[in-house]
Scaffold this motif. Sequence first.
Motif, PDB file in Angstrom:
ATOM      1  N   TYR A  72       1.306   7.062  -6.783  1.00 39.91           N
ATOM      2  CA  TYR A  72       0.088   7.676  -7.298  1.00 39.91           C
ATOM      3  C   TYR A  72      -0.089   9.053  -6.685  1.00 39.91           C
ATOM      4  O   TYR A  72       0.033   9.227  -5.483  1.00 39.91           O
ATOM      5  N   ASP A  73      -0.414  10.040  -7.514  1.00 42.83           N
ATOM      6  CA  ASP A  73      -0.668  11.387  -7.029  1.00 42.83           C
ATOM      7  C   ASP A  73      -2.005  11.382  -6.290  1.00 42.83           C
ATOM      8  O   ASP A  73      -3.051  11.177  -6.889  1.00 42.83           O
ATOM      9  N   GLN A  74      -1.951  11.606  -4.981  1.00 41.39           N
ATOM     10  CA  GLN A  74      -3.146  11.524  -4.151  1.00 41.39           C
ATOM     11  C   GLN A  74      -4.003  12.793  -4.193  1.00 41.39           C
ATOM     12  O   GLN A  74      -5.127  12.798  -3.717  1.00 41.39           O
ATOM     13  N   ARG A 105       0.828  -1.205   0.000  1.00 38.37           N
ATOM     14  CA  ARG A 105       0.000   0.000   0.000  1.00 38.37           C
ATOM     15  C   ARG A 105       0.864   1.257   0.000  1.00 38.37           C
ATOM     16  O   ARG A 105       0.580   2.230  -0.709  1.00 38.37           O
ATOM     17  N   ALA A 106       1.959   1.252   0.762  1.00 36.63           N
ATOM     18  CA  ALA A 106       2.864   2.400   0.795  1.00 36.63           C
ATOM     19  C   ALA A 106       3.485   2.646  -0.585  1.00 36.63           C
ATOM     20  O   ALA A 106       3.603   3.801  -1.025  1.00 36.63           O
ATOM     21  N   ASP A 107       3.868   1.575  -1.264  1.00 36.94           N
ATOM     22  CA  ASP A 107       4.423   1.716  -2.622  1.00 36.94           C
ATOM     23  C   ASP A 107       3.378   2.305  -3.574  1.00 36.94           C
ATOM     24  O   ASP A 107       3.687   3.171  -4.397  1.00 36.94           O
ATOM     25  N   GLN A 108       2.138   1.842  -3.463  1.00 42.57           N
ATOM     26  CA  GLN A 108       1.070   2.361  -4.322  1.00 42.57           C
ATOM     27  C   GLN A 108       0.800   3.837  -4.033  1.00 42.57           C
ATOM     28  O   GLN A 108       0.638   4.640  -4.951  1.00 42.57           O
ATOM     29  N   ASP A 109       0.750   4.194  -2.764  1.00 47.02           N
ATOM     30  CA  ASP A 109       0.515   5.590  -2.388  1.00 47.02           C
ATOM     31  C   ASP A 109       1.632   6.498  -2.877  1.00 47.02           C
ATOM     32  O   ASP A 109       1.390   7.623  -3.313  1.00 47.02           O
ATOM     33  N   ALA A 110       2.867   6.015  -2.831  1.00 51.67           N
ATOM     34  CA  ALA A 110       4.003   6.823  -3.276  1.00 51.67           C
ATOM     35  C   ALA A 110       4.001   7.003  -4.797  1.00 51.67           C
ATOM     36  O   ALA A 110       4.441   8.037  -5.309  1.00 51.67           O
TER      37      ALA A 110
END
Length: 89
Positions: A79-81, A72-77
């Motif tokens: 993707y522009d939130q 999840r941390a890799d995905q959040d990093a």
Amino acid sequence: MGSQREISQRDLRMRSKEILDAVERGDSFTVTREGHPIGELVPLLRRRHFVSRADFSRASQSAPMVDAAAFRADQDAAYDQALSDPYTR
């Protein structure tokens, strides 16, 4: 796969069903125009759709464990939130 045969563009046009049936059976053809090769008709590779339970189990045993929090941390990093209007100029 069958041997590759030459066919003229005219033969392909006149006998397309017969030729495509042969391709479906595994035959390959080189298409010629005025005696010069211009393309090939080859069967598509067929992919296996069914995976047996035993094959899946065997593959799963060697698969790495997934750390859900790290994933999840890799995905959040990546993707522009931030929410933004794509039509704003």
